[in-house]
Scaffold this motif. Structure first.
Motif, PDB file in Angstrom:
ATOM      1  N   ALA A 228      92.627  36.387  76.842  1.00 19.98           N
ATOM      2  CA  ALA A 228      92.600  37.782  77.298  1.00 19.98           C
ATOM      3  C   ALA A 228      93.944  38.462  77.073  1.00 19.98           C
ATOM      4  CB  ALA A 228      92.223  37.827  78.785  1.00 19.98           C
ATOM      5  N   MET A 229      95.020  37.759  77.367  1.00 20.88           N
ATOM      6  CA  MET A 229      96.352  38.326  77.138  1.00 20.88           C
ATOM      7  C   MET A 229      96.571  38.624  75.653  1.00 20.88           C
ATOM      8  SD  MET A 229      98.157  38.669  79.947  1.00 20.88           S
ATOM      9  CE  MET A 229      99.853  38.618  79.375  1.00 20.88           C
TER      10      MET A 229
ATOM     11  N   PHE B  80      86.697  42.579  76.238  1.00 20.86           N
ATOM     12  CA  PHE B  80      87.059  42.047  74.936  1.00 20.86           C
ATOM     13  C   PHE B  80      86.422  42.858  73.813  1.00 20.86           C
ATOM     14  CE2 PHE B  80      87.298  38.149  77.623  1.00 20.86           C
ATOM     15  CZ  PHE B  80      88.656  37.903  77.446  1.00 20.86           C
ATOM     16  N   ASP B  81      86.885  42.552  72.613  1.00 13.63           N
ATOM     17  CA  ASP B  81      86.280  43.142  71.421  1.00 13.63           C
ATOM     18  C   ASP B  81      84.799  42.738  71.360  1.00 13.63           C
ATOM     19  OD1 ASP B  81      85.437  42.776  68.428  1.00 13.63           O
ATOM     20  OD2 ASP B  81      87.150  44.135  68.372  1.00 13.63           O
TER      21      ASP B  81
ATOM     22  N   GLY C 119      85.177  25.789  75.493  1.00 14.48           N
ATOM     23  CA  GLY C 119      84.368  26.163  76.654  1.00 14.48           C
ATOM     24  C   GLY C 119      84.948  27.364  77.383  1.00 14.48           C
ATOM     25  N   GLY C 120      86.275  27.418  77.495  1.00 17.01           N
ATOM     26  CA  GLY C 120      86.921  28.559  78.138  1.00 17.01           C
ATOM     27  C   GLY C 120      86.702  29.850  77.369  1.00 17.01           C
ATOM     28  N   LEU C 121      86.735  29.774  76.036  1.00 14.09           N
ATOM     29  CA  LEU C 121      86.486  30.965  75.213  1.00 14.09           C
ATOM     30  C   LEU C 121      85.040  31.436  75.374  1.00 14.09           C
ATOM     31  CD1 LEU C 121      88.354  29.925  71.926  1.00 14.09           C
ATOM     32  CD2 LEU C 121      89.087  31.639  73.596  1.00 14.09           C
TER      33      LEU C 121
ATOM     34  N   PHE D  33      90.378  38.599  67.209  1.00 12.59           N
ATOM     35  CA  PHE D  33      89.749  37.518  67.964  1.00 12.59           C
ATOM     36  C   PHE D  33      89.796  36.179  67.217  1.00 12.59           C
ATOM     37  CE2 PHE D  33      86.256  38.705  65.244  1.00 12.59           C
ATOM     38  CZ  PHE D  33      85.519  37.551  65.067  1.00 12.59           C
ATOM     39  N   VAL D  34      89.818  36.185  65.889  1.00  8.56           N
ATOM     40  CA  VAL D  34      89.880  34.931  65.127  1.00  8.56           C
ATOM     41  C   VAL D  34      91.223  34.242  65.343  1.00  8.56           C
ATOM     42  CG1 VAL D  34      89.840  33.902  62.829  1.00  8.56           C
ATOM     43  CG2 VAL D  34      88.249  35.752  63.392  1.00  8.56           C
TER      44      VAL D  34
END
Length: 396
Positions: free
Chosen positions: A94-95, A160-161, A307-309, A104-105
């Protein structure tokens, strides 16, 4: 025509096969029973197309992280930090994407590398310093939970995007025009997957028979594959009746196939099981046990980051409470799926079945209006029962 002796021997062989493979098939049967129970109890709501898609989306992170946790448990260790690592990675993502405008990539790749680095740090203490993994990862759980809160400064960061959101909430593009509300591309892919699994099962059986390895009785083998074909085809039909295959389901499928191949068909995969079965004997036979344990924690860190993403993309924000309790669901999925608390035993398919068994229970109990308090009690009893079965098998 079979002889009287063969007719007597066949049921005995089938009974012996069931006893020897209770761990492998017990949870699959349990999953089917639980699905049928909640389907009846919820008045058919459980297997509605929308709800099936929700179950997949809601449990994707558990399946992803359970694959890594399985490798750790098989080596005889445990990782209590995965929930905190997943939450911390979501905060870092997020940061990077929201405040520093990373695409995002790039942000995702950096987060996966960071997850691997976290796993490497913890794995180094466990493998080379010989500190019990319970202590190392318990410390990691506290450390990375604190880092996550510090990064977020106690607030949520988002959105997010839209492209990144599709990681968890998007669906594959349809290459074939839909017919009567059915997403044909998704349905055909599901049928192809079912056919591929059945074909692979037949190849595996032929290979085992060629080497005189114990195989399932033919009647049971054929029946099992008919059930697999019908079940996957039906689930594919339900998913295709809503919006098609979710992107995250494709990711899960690729990971499941990759880890299934790794554990069954590679030397390193077999060595990991040898380490869990008897670390001392494995080391004496020339296996680099320390290095293998280290890399299982690195692998766990990468999958915890993934998993966090996925969770961050699904929530469309990073929150201070993200990842809370994830480690319990992931560990429970592995043990319920047949992994041994003593190490050396566990299958990828078992971990996946355990994850979806937990997911179906959570979803079904929520539909029935069962409070979160009693849901925790029931899940705890199921986990205890699974471990009791493992202890019984070990003593037998």
């Amino acid at each position: 025509m079979s002889t009287p002796q063969e007719a007597i021997t066949a049921p005995k062989a089938a009974t012996g096969f069931w006893k020897d493979n209770l761990r492998d098939y017990g949870m699959l049967i349990s999953l089917v029973v639980i699905v049928i129970f909640f389907q009846v109890a919820t008045g058919g709501v459980l297997l509605k197309p929308l709800n099936i898609t929700n179950i997949v989306l809601q449990n994707s992170y558990i399946v992803i992280m359970a694959l890594g946790m399985l490798m750790v448990i098989v080596t005889g260790h445990i990782d209590l930090s995965v929930g905190s690592v997943a939450g911390f990675i979501g905060a870092v993502a997020a940061m990077l994407m929201v405040q520093y405008n990373f695409d995002f990539v790039t942000a995702s790749l950096l987060c996966l590398v960071l997850g691997g680095a976290i796993g490497a740090i913890q794995g180094y203490f466990v493998a080379y310093f010989k500190i019990p993994s319970f202590i190392v990862t318990l410390a990691g759980m506290l450390v990375f939970r604190g880092f996550m809160i510090a990064v977020l400064s106690g607030r949520s960061i988002g959105p997010f995007d839209p492209t990144f959101q599709k990681l968890s909430s998007g669906f594959i593009p349809e290459l074939i025009s839909s017919d009567g509300g059915l997403y044909l591309t998704s349905f055909i892919l599901g049928l192809l997957l079912a056919a591929l699994l059945v074909w692979q099962n037949f190849r595996s059986r032929a290979r085992r028979m060629l080497h005189d390895v114990e195989t399932e009785p033919m009647a049971f083998f054929i029946g099992k594959n008919i059930v697999v074909l019908a079940a996957i085809g039906y689930v594919a039909y339900l998913i295709a009746s809503h919006r098609g295959l979710p992107n995250v389901l494709i990711i899960m499928g690729v990971l499941i196939v990759a880890y299934g191949f790794f554990t069954n068909r590679t030397i390193i995969g077999r060595q990991i099981y040898a380490v869990g079965g008897n670390a001392r004997a494995a080391e004496l036979s020339g296996i680099k046990t320390t290095r293998l344990v280290f890399w299982t924690f690195v692998n766990m860190g990468v999958l915890a980051a993934l998993g966090g993403l996925v969770v961050a993309a699904r929530l469309n924000s990073a929150t201070p409470k993200a990842g809370t309790g994830f480690e319990l669901d992931v560990i429970a999925a592995c043990f319920i799926g047949g992994a041994s608390a003593y190490g050396g035993v566990g299958k990828v398919t078992g971990a996946v079945i355990g994850a979806f068994l937990m997911g179906v229970m959570n979803n079904g109990m929520s539909i029935l209006g069962i409070g979160i308090d009693y849901q925790q009690v029931i899940k705890g009893l199921v986990l205890l029962g699974a471990v009791c079965v493992d202890v019984y098998n070990q003593r037998r």
